[in-house]
Design an enzyme around this catalytic site. Structure first.
Site, PDB file in Angstrom:
ATOM      1  N   HIS A  83       0.673  -1.171  -0.053  1.00 54.77           N
ATOM      2  CA  HIS A  83      -0.139  -0.102  -0.067  1.00 54.77           C
ATOM      3  C   HIS A  83       0.805   1.270   0.201  1.00 54.77           C
ATOM      4  O   HIS A  83       0.475   2.558  -0.352  1.00 54.77           O
ATOM      5  CB  HIS A  83      -1.008  -0.060   1.057  1.00 54.77           C
ATOM      6  CG  HIS A  83      -0.529   0.154   2.529  1.00 54.77           C
ATOM      7  ND1 HIS A  83      -0.248  -0.715   3.613  1.00 54.77           N
ATOM      8  CD2 HIS A  83      -0.242   1.367   3.079  1.00 54.77           C
ATOM      9  CE1 HIS A  83       0.131  -0.037   4.559  1.00 54.77           C
ATOM     10  NE2 HIS A  83      -0.019   1.105   4.323  1.00 54.77           N
ATOM     11  N   ASP A 215       0.786  -7.534   1.943  1.00 54.86           N
ATOM     12  CA  ASP A 215       1.123  -6.238   1.757  1.00 54.86           C
ATOM     13  C   ASP A 215       2.360  -5.762   1.560  1.00 54.86           C
ATOM     14  O   ASP A 215       3.106  -5.398   2.520  1.00 54.86           O
ATOM     15  CB  ASP A 215       0.441  -5.472   2.932  1.00 54.86           C
ATOM     16  CG  ASP A 215       0.010  -3.979   2.797  1.00 54.86           C
ATOM     17  OD1 ASP A 215       0.722  -3.465   1.610  1.00 54.86           O
ATOM     18  OD2 ASP A 215      -0.843  -3.357   3.182  1.00 54.86           O
ATOM     19  N   SER A 631       4.081   1.844   8.481  1.00 50.70           N
ATOM     20  CA  SER A 631       3.869   0.868   7.387  1.00 50.70           C
ATOM     21  C   SER A 631       4.889   0.485   6.656  1.00 50.70           C
ATOM     22  O   SER A 631       5.910   1.511   6.257  1.00 50.70           O
ATOM     23  CB  SER A 631       2.426   1.391   6.273  1.00 50.70           C
ATOM     24  OG  SER A 631       1.512   1.742   6.870  1.00 50.70           O
TER      25      SER A 631
HETATM   26  N1  GLU Z   1      -4.404   0.961   7.503  1.00 52.45           N
HETATM   27  C1  GLU Z   1      -3.187   1.846   7.502  1.00 52.45           C
HETATM   28  C2  GLU Z   1      -2.927   1.761   5.838  1.00 52.45           C
HETATM   29  O1  GLU Z   1      -3.586   1.079   5.030  1.00 52.45           O
HETATM   30  C3  GLU Z   1      -1.945   1.676   7.936  1.00 52.45           C
HETATM   31  C4  GLU Z   1      -2.054   1.332   9.481  1.00 52.45           C
HETATM   32  C5  GLU Z   1      -1.492   2.190  10.487  1.00 52.45           C
HETATM   33  O2  GLU Z   1      -1.628   3.385  10.629  1.00 52.45           O
HETATM   34  O3  GLU Z   1      -1.002   1.914  11.604  1.00 52.45           O
HETATM   35  O4  GLU Z   1      -2.407   2.710   5.352  1.00 52.45           O
END
Ligand code: GLU
Length: 696
Positions: A83, A215, A631
């Site tokens: 991502h 991911d 991330s």
């Molecule tokens: N869910 C977030 C994303 O897809 C990352 C997770 C987080 O901020 O810890 O960027």
């Protein structure tokens, strides 16, 4: 409450009352590392962080502007999250080469340069508190302080060698640290799975557990002469890192110690209870509603056209990511009674003050003052939210803002050309039509949610005919035609300044200058300085035990153990496997559609060397405290071997930017077994496997 390295040069005792909470800077004193060793880590402080030496932190990178990553080969190969790579992949994908649908796997000479992507490697950390915070600092204006900071940063900047320095406040400005980075700008994409695996479960699964998302993505850092950073050149060669991390394929168990190194963006563990309640009750609900509408609109356009879908996948994902975080936050704060919890912490502080009269005189009114400032600030919460997530996302108004700021006598053509190039990308008929619809939606939301006092005359005039108003602005504005804009810039600048979209943004801007910017920044500054005092007071009152400074985009260490959790009467296991993934696939939901080759590998159980107990472990959760920016962070075992890449938090964990609740907050990691299985068996990228140091 948690605070650490009070007065840099003070030694500090760290007692672990909140076992896994905290995003710790690396230059904490040795007591911290000793306590970590008690938990089972087989490394010394110097194995993890050693100023001037070589240690694990030398292999950790800051990827782009908001992610982390890890060096895994002698030839500059980097692993980060899919991502984090998505926006860059979108940039290089075309209709003919749809890397999102098909994935990307390159031979060495075909690795794909990504313009605008950079990777930072930390080269030096320096406490500059004493340099800055001399007596004079107190009387300096903001401008003078900025100049002083820039002056020191310049001393540690060496453009020719790619060194850049940044001074950042720590402990809300009670200390300052300088971080010097080597910035590499020739970064090439090496490999990434298709979107169906890299974002398996799409936005439905984001922030959720159980998870089966692959991911990860691979990039390579290229260097110029002498292994130094250089702009892209075909002559550049793979960077030879100081430190490379081995990958462990040992099976993981619940209770295993793990730690994370990465670049968490920001936390606010001292957010006042009044601020929390305003977020939960006022600001986030309006923003969620607005983002929801935006996603509905964008989603409906994405369904109409594949190319449009390909170009907007990352944008959809990032808005949905924030929206879900806000939703999770509200739920989480209610679940853990976060506001009451914060009030208790604040009351504890007040009680401590009462037993310490001299500090009581200095800090006695702090919390009350913070509350009053926040109560004043809340009047601006919705206009401000609409400014960011409303006007800020209407492309026509953003173009208008750029034009309105141009000065006829000082045109910067380099900047203008960049703007025109960017603007051109959104000038297809679908983007323009969506932008017009979004404009109407933002105006509607503004009318509904923002107090009348903040309304502006053309909005009031057109309140009952927003669609017609939008039609006339979009039809009459020249800003959607870049050729016309260029010609007006060259030949009829005054005409351009009278463009209806420019006139509208001018009207909005003057309203904000008069009613919002007049007051909001001052209140924010006031709150910041009260916060600084509050943090200093807590450090004095509570000592330095359990104290870590809020995340600020610099490298941090967090630790914990692999652990399931219980929430809403559901027991969540600590790991997932391909079997669970295929249960989701069989549900038929389109977010779980995967390539047929992947089906075949699973059916044939063609798992190579990567299976554990007859299946592939896909993801696991642990109690490491992570936030946005983490991330792509490497997750290590007790021996400092790579066991996975952090990529998300669970739904209950969305509160951990302000409150870490160890019973339910978990970081989600993609397991190295899964990553290597995809590289080796799915992508057949055997040359990449050969580059890695794998320990079985
Ligand atoms: N869910 C977030 C994303 O897809 C990352 C997770 C987080 O901020 O810890 O960027």
């Amino acid at each position: 409450m948690k605070c650490l390295f009070l007065g840099v040069l003070l030694s500090f005792n760290v007692f672990f009352l909140f076992a896994e909470e905290g995003l710790w800077p690396l230059h904490v004193d040795s007591t911290f590392w000793k306590s970590i060793q008690v938990q089972g880590i087989k490394l010394d402080q110097k194995d993890i962080f050693q100023e001037g030496g070589t240690s694990l932190e030398d292999a950790v990178i800051r990827f782009g502007n908001g992610c982390s990553g890890i060096l895994v080969s002698e030839n500059g190969l980097v692993m980060t999250n899919y991502h984090c790579a998505l926006r860059y992949m979108e940039r290089i994908a075309t209709e003919e080469c749809d890397y999102l649908s098909n994935g990307f796997w390159a031979e060495r000479e075909k690795e794909m340069p990504i313009a605008g992507l950079s990777v930072r490697l930390l080269s030096q950390t320096l406490d500059v508190t004493d340099l800055l915070c001399k007596e004079a600092w107190k009387t300096m204006s903001d401008k003078e302080r900025k100049q002083k900071i820039q002056e020191i940063e310049r001393q540690y900047t060496e453009e020719a060698m790619g060194y850049e320095a940044r001074i950042v406040p720590v402990y809300s400005g009670n200390q300052y640290y300088l971080y010097q980075y080597q910035v590499f700008k020739d970064i090439r994409l090496v490999g990434a799975p298709p979107l169906s695996l890299g974002k398996f479960g799409k936005d439905v699964d984001n922030w959720m557990w159980p998870r089966h998302t692959a991911d990860f993505a691979l990039f390579r850092i290229y260097a110029g002469h002498g292994n130094s950073p250089a702009s892209y050149s075909p002559e550049n060669v793979p960077y030879q890192p100081k430190k490379v991390v081995p990958i462990s394929l040992e099976a993981l168990k619940e209770g295993d110690f793990t730690f994370v190194l990465g670049y968490p963006g920001s936390t606010d563990q001292y957010k006042h209870s009044e601020v929390l309640s305003n977020l939960v009750q006022v600001s986030y609900p309006v923003q969620i509603d607005l983002m929801n509408k935006y996603l509905d609109l964008l989603g409906s356009y994405m369904k109409r056209d594949e190319l449009f879908e390909m170009r907007n996948t990352a944008q959809y994902g990032s808005v949905s990511n924030v929206m879900k975080r806000y939703q999770g936050f509200i739920e989480g704060m209610n679940r853990c009674q976060g506001i009451a919890r914060r009030k208790t912490e604040e009351n504890d502080f007040v009680k401590r003050l009462e037993s310490n009269p001299s500090l009581g005189v200095r800090y006695g009114t702090l919390l009350e003052e913070m509350k009053l400032v926040e109560q004043e600030k809340v009047a601006y919460a919705i206009p401000y939210s609409l400014y960011l997530n409303g006007w800020g996302m209407v492309a026509l108004l953003q173009k208008a803002l750029f034009v309105s700021e141009l000065d006829k006598d000082h045109l910067n053509w380099q900047k203008i050309n960049r703007f025109l190039r960017e603007a051109q990308k959104g000038n297809d008929s679908l983007s323009l039509s969506m932008d017009r619809e979004w404009f109407v939606e933002v105006m509607r939301s503004y009318l509904k949610n923002v107090p009348k006092d903040f309304h502006f005359s053309s909005l009031t005039k057109n309140a009952s005919s927003l669609d017609e108003w939008a039609d006339s602005i979009y039809e009459q504005s020249a800003l959607s035609d870049t050729l016309k804009v260029r010609s007006l810039l060259e030949n009829n600048f005054d005409q351009l300044k009278k463009d209806p979209a420019v006139s509208l943004i001018n009207e909005i801007t003057s309203l904000y200058v008069e009613k919002v910017w007049c007051c909001l920044p001052l209140l924010s500054q006031r709150l910041d300085s009260l916060k600084k005092e509050y943090v200093a007071a807590r450090m004095e009152l509570f000592g330095t035990e359990n104290c870590w400074p809020d995340a600020n985009g610099t490298m941090r260490f967090s630790y914990g153990s692999i652990k399931g959790y219980q929430s809403e009467n559901v027991t969540h296991s600590y790991y997932t496997t391909l079997d669970g993934m295929f249960q989701k696939v069989r549900s038929g939901n389109e977010v779980y559609a995967i390539p047929s080759l992947f089906h075949e590998l699973y059916e044939k159980k063609d798992f190579g060397d990567y299976a554990v107990n007859g299946t592939i472990p896909t993801c696991f959760i642990a109690t490491n405290h992570t936030v946005g920016g983490n991330s792509g962070s490497p997750v290590f075992n007790v021996s400092g071997e790579l066991i996975g890449l952090n990529f998300d938090r669970n739904w209950e964990g969305t509160i951990s930017d302000v409150i870490y609740d160890e019973s339910v907050c978990r970081n989600i990691t993609v397991d190295m077994h899964y990553v290597l299985f995809i590289i080796d068996k799915y992508a057949k990228a055997h040359s990449i496997i050969k580059e890695l140091v794998i320990r079985k």
